[in-house]
Design a protein around this motif. Structure first.
Motif, PDB file in Angstrom:
ATOM      1  N   VAL A 240       0.831  -1.206   0.000  1.00 57.98           N
ATOM      2  CA  VAL A 240       0.000   0.000   0.000  1.00 57.98           C
ATOM      3  C   VAL A 240       0.870   1.264   0.000  1.00 57.98           C
ATOM      4  N   PRO A 241       0.555   2.250  -0.841  1.00 57.05           N
ATOM      5  CA  PRO A 241       1.318   3.499  -0.834  1.00 57.05           C
ATOM      6  C   PRO A 241       1.234   4.199   0.524  1.00 57.05           C
ATOM      7  N   ILE A 242       2.391   4.538   1.071  1.00 56.34           N
ATOM      8  CA  ILE A 242       2.461   5.244   2.349  1.00 56.34           C
ATOM      9  C   ILE A 242       3.097   6.614   2.134  1.00 56.34           C
ATOM     10  N   ILE A 243       2.363   7.654   2.525  1.00 59.28           N
ATOM     11  CA  ILE A 243       2.940   8.994   2.611  1.00 59.28           C
ATOM     12  C   ILE A 243       3.446   9.133   4.044  1.00 59.28           C
ATOM     13  N   GLY A 244       4.760   9.215   4.194  1.00 57.05           N
ATOM     14  CA  GLY A 244       5.343   9.278   5.525  1.00 57.05           C
ATOM     15  C   GLY A 244       5.831  10.663   5.874  1.00 57.05           C
ATOM     16  N   LEU A 245       5.802  10.979   7.141  1.00 55.10           N
ATOM     17  CA  LEU A 245       6.298  12.262   7.632  1.00 55.10           C
ATOM     18  C   LEU A 245       6.764  12.083   9.072  1.00 55.10           C
ATOM     19  N   TRP A 246       7.472  13.070   9.581  1.00 59.15           N
ATOM     20  CA  TRP A 246       7.888  13.025  10.973  1.00 59.15           C
ATOM     21  C   TRP A 246       7.729  14.422  11.558  1.00 59.15           C
ATOM     22  N   LYS A 247       6.735  14.577  12.408  1.00 59.77           N
ATOM     23  CA  LYS A 247       6.494  15.866  13.058  1.00 59.77           C
ATOM     24  C   LYS A 247       7.527  16.069  14.163  1.00 59.77           C
ATOM     25  N   GLN A 248       8.306  17.128  14.004  1.00 61.26           N
ATOM     26  CA  GLN A 248       9.374  17.433  14.949  1.00 61.26           C
ATOM     27  C   GLN A 248       9.232  18.866  15.452  1.00 61.26           C
ATOM     28  N   GLN A 249       9.158  19.029  16.754  1.00 64.34           N
ATOM     29  CA  GLN A 249       9.095  20.359  17.354  1.00 64.34           C
ATOM     30  C   GLN A 249      10.517  20.796  17.693  1.00 64.34           C
TER      31      GLN A 249
ATOM     32  N   GLY B   5      12.644  27.312  18.385  1.00 68.82           N
ATOM     33  CA  GLY B   5      12.994  28.443  17.542  1.00 68.82           C
ATOM     34  C   GLY B   5      12.455  28.378  16.127  1.00 68.82           C
ATOM     35  N   TYR B   6      11.785  27.258  15.780  1.00 72.58           N
ATOM     36  CA  TYR B   6      11.270  27.097  14.418  1.00 72.58           C
ATOM     37  C   TYR B   6       9.815  26.603  14.454  1.00 72.58           C
ATOM     38  N   SER B   7       9.008  27.154  13.579  1.00 71.03           N
ATOM     39  CA  SER B   7       7.606  26.719  13.502  1.00 71.03           C
ATOM     40  C   SER B   7       7.413  25.618  12.467  1.00 71.03           C
ATOM     41  N   VAL B   8       8.391  25.424  11.597  1.00 71.72           N
ATOM     42  CA  VAL B   8       8.352  24.309  10.644  1.00 71.72           C
ATOM     43  C   VAL B   8       8.434  23.006  11.429  1.00 71.72           C
ATOM     44  N   TYR B   9       7.517  22.074  11.153  1.00 71.78           N
ATOM     45  CA  TYR B   9       7.536  20.841  11.949  1.00 71.78           C
ATOM     46  C   TYR B   9       7.303  19.556  11.164  1.00 71.78           C
ATOM     47  N   ILE B  10       6.844  19.615   9.941  1.00 68.01           N
ATOM     48  CA  ILE B  10       6.610  18.394   9.166  1.00 68.01           C
ATOM     49  C   ILE B  10       7.881  18.011   8.408  1.00 68.01           C
ATOM     50  N   THR B  11       8.543  16.969   8.870  1.00 70.89           N
ATOM     51  CA  THR B  11       9.809  16.494   8.301  1.00 70.89           C
ATOM     52  C   THR B  11      10.709  17.689   7.976  1.00 70.89           C
TER      53      THR B  11
ATOM     54  N   ILE C  91       7.578  10.995   0.793  1.00 73.83           N
ATOM     55  CA  ILE C  91       7.928  11.719   2.012  1.00 73.83           C
ATOM     56  C   ILE C  91       7.318  13.109   1.957  1.00 73.83           C
ATOM     57  N   ALA C  92       6.486  13.410   2.938  1.00 74.43           N
ATOM     58  CA  ALA C  92       5.847  14.725   3.018  1.00 74.43           C
ATOM     59  C   ALA C  92       6.736  15.671   3.810  1.00 74.43           C
ATOM     60  N   ILE C  93       6.883  16.885   3.293  1.00 72.08           N
ATOM     61  CA  ILE C  93       7.703  17.894   3.968  1.00 72.08           C
ATOM     62  C   ILE C  93       6.944  19.213   4.057  1.00 72.08           C
ATOM     63  N   ASP C  94       7.285  20.006   5.048  1.00 68.83           N
ATOM     64  CA  ASP C  94       6.795  21.379   5.128  1.00 68.83           C
ATOM     65  C   ASP C  94       7.525  22.164   4.047  1.00 68.83           C
ATOM     66  N   ALA C  95       6.784  22.643   3.074  1.00 71.69           N
ATOM     67  CA  ALA C  95       7.406  23.380   1.971  1.00 71.69           C
ATOM     68  C   ALA C  95       7.009  24.852   1.991  1.00 71.69           C
ATOM     69  N   THR C  96       6.681  25.372   3.174  1.00 66.99           N
ATOM     70  CA  THR C  96       6.357  26.787   3.297  1.00 66.99           C
ATOM     71  C   THR C  96       7.642  27.607   3.250  1.00 66.99           C
ATOM     72  N   SER C  97       7.487  28.923   3.235  1.00 65.71           N
ATOM     73  CA  SER C  97       8.648  29.816   3.137  1.00 65.71           C
ATOM     74  C   SER C  97       9.227  30.180   4.502  1.00 65.71           C
ATOM     75  N   ARG C  98       8.790  29.516   5.558  1.00 60.04           N
ATOM     76  CA  ARG C  98       9.271  29.833   6.895  1.00 60.04           C
ATOM     77  C   ARG C  98      10.726  29.399   7.096  1.00 60.04           C
ATOM     78  N   PRO C  99      11.439  30.050   8.024  1.00 55.13           N
ATOM     79  CA  PRO C  99      12.832  29.662   8.308  1.00 55.13           C
ATOM     80  C   PRO C  99      12.923  28.194   8.715  1.00 55.13           C
ATOM     81  N   ARG C 100      14.024  27.552   8.325  1.00 57.58           N
ATOM     82  CA  ARG C 100      14.182  26.122   8.555  1.00 57.58           C
ATOM     83  C   ARG C 100      15.424  25.837   9.400  1.00 57.58           C
ATOM     84  N   PRO C 101      15.396  24.730  10.142  1.00 51.55           N
ATOM     85  CA  PRO C 101      16.567  24.346  10.939  1.00 51.55           C
ATOM     86  C   PRO C 101      17.786  24.116  10.050  1.00 51.55           C
ATOM     87  N   ASN C 102      18.967  24.379  10.596  1.00 54.99           N
ATOM     88  CA  ASN C 102      20.236  24.146   9.891  1.00 54.99           C
ATOM     89  C   ASN C 102      20.361  24.981   8.627  1.00 54.99           C
TER      90      ASN C 102
END
Length: 230
Positions: free
Chosen positions: A60-69, A72-78, A95-106
Motif C-alpha cells: 500500500v502506498p504510504i505517505i510518511g512524515l515526521w512531526k518534529q518540534q 525556535g522554528y515553527s516548521v515541523y513536518i519532516t 515523504i511529506a515535507i513542510d514546503a512553506t517559506s518559513r525559516p528552517r533548521p540548519n
C-alpha cells in the motif's frame, strides 16, 4: 503508484502522543481498516509508525512524515533531511515535507531538501504548503505532489479556515503535478467537493481517525458551562 491514487481516498492515521492510540500496532490497525474499507493509501507520522504500517500493508502506498518540534522554528513536518532519511528507511514511498517559506533548521533550503530526498533516498516528495507562493517554489524545485495541508496552520494563514478551496482551485489551474486536498475535510460531501474542484486525491484524517478530538468535543458538552451545565 501515483496513478493508483488518482481520484481516491487517502486516510491520515495519526493520534496524539499522549493517547493510548499512539501505539504503533493501533496505528497500523487503523491503516489496515482504512484500506480494507476502500482507501488506497495512508499518511503516517513517525518512523516507528511507518514501519509498523509497512509490515501490515506491504504493497500500500504510504505517505510518511515526521512531526518534529524544534525550538525556535515553527516548521515541523519532516523539517530536516535527517528526518526524511528515517522516514524513508522505515518504508515510506512518499515523504511529506513542510514546503512553506518559513525559516528552517540548519539553514536548509526547501529546494535542497527536495533534491536530496530524490537523489539520495530515491523517494517521491509531497510538498505540504500554505499558499500559492510556497506551492510555486516547491513545484519549481521538482516535487511530485503538492498538498493544501498547511493552509490555515501557519502564521501567514492563521486567519484562514481549512479546507483551502480557493488555494486548491488556484493550484489545480496552474500546476501539472498532482494536487492533493488535505486539511479540514470533515464530511463525504466536502471530499466530493474537493474532487469536483479538481483535486487529484483527498486526504482525510481527523474525521475518520481522530478519536481523541471527537471525544474532547463531546466531553465539552458535559463540562462546566457546557450544554448540560446550562
Amino acid at each position: 503508484m501515483l496513478d493508483s491514487l488518482k481520484h481516491q481516498l487517502i486516510v491520515s492515521c495519526q493520534a496524539p502522543v499522549d493517547s493510548p492510540l499512539h501505539d504503533p500496532l493501533i496505528i497500523a490497525a487503523f491503516a489496515k481498516a482504512a484500506i480494507l474499507r476502500g482507501a488506497v493509501g495512508v499518511r503516517i507520522d513517525t518512523p516507528t509508525h511507518v514501519k509498523a504500517v509497512r509490515q501490515q500493508l506491504p504493497e500500500v502506498p504510504i505517505i510518511g512524515l515526521w512531526k518534529q518540534q524544534i525550538p525556535g522554528y515553527s516548521v515541523y513536518i519532516t523539517p530536516r533531511f535527517e528526518d526524511a532519511i528515517a522516514i524513508g528507511e522505515a518504508g515510506a514511498d512518499i515523504i511529506a515535507i513542510d514546503a512553506t517559506s518559513r525559516p528552517r533548521p540548519n539553514l536548509e533550503k526547501v529546494t535542497d531538501l527536495i533534491y536530496k530526498i530524490h537523489q539520495d533516498l530515491g523517494k517521491l516528495v509531497m510538498a505540504d504548503v500554505d499558499d500559492l507562493e510556497s506551492a510555486r517554489m516547491a513545484v519549481k524545485a521538482g516535487v511530485d505532489i503538492v498538498g493544501t495541508t498547511l493552509y490555515g496552520y501557519t502564521e501567514k494563514t492563521q486567519t484562514c479556515e481549512p479546507p483551502g478551496w480557493d488555494l486548491l482551485q488556484e493550484m489545480v489551474k496552474e500546476f501539472e503535478v498532482p494536487v492533493i486536498c488535505e486539511g479540514g475535510i470533515a464530511t463525504p460531501e466536502m471530499a466530493k467537493k474537493a474532487l469536483e474542484l479538481g483535486a487529484y486525491s483527498v486526504v482525510v484524517g481527523g474525521a475518520i481517525t481522530g478519536v481523541d478530538l471527537k471525544l474532547q468535543a463531546f466531553q465539552a458538552v458535559f463540562s462546566p458551562g457546557g450544554l448540560v451545565g446550562n
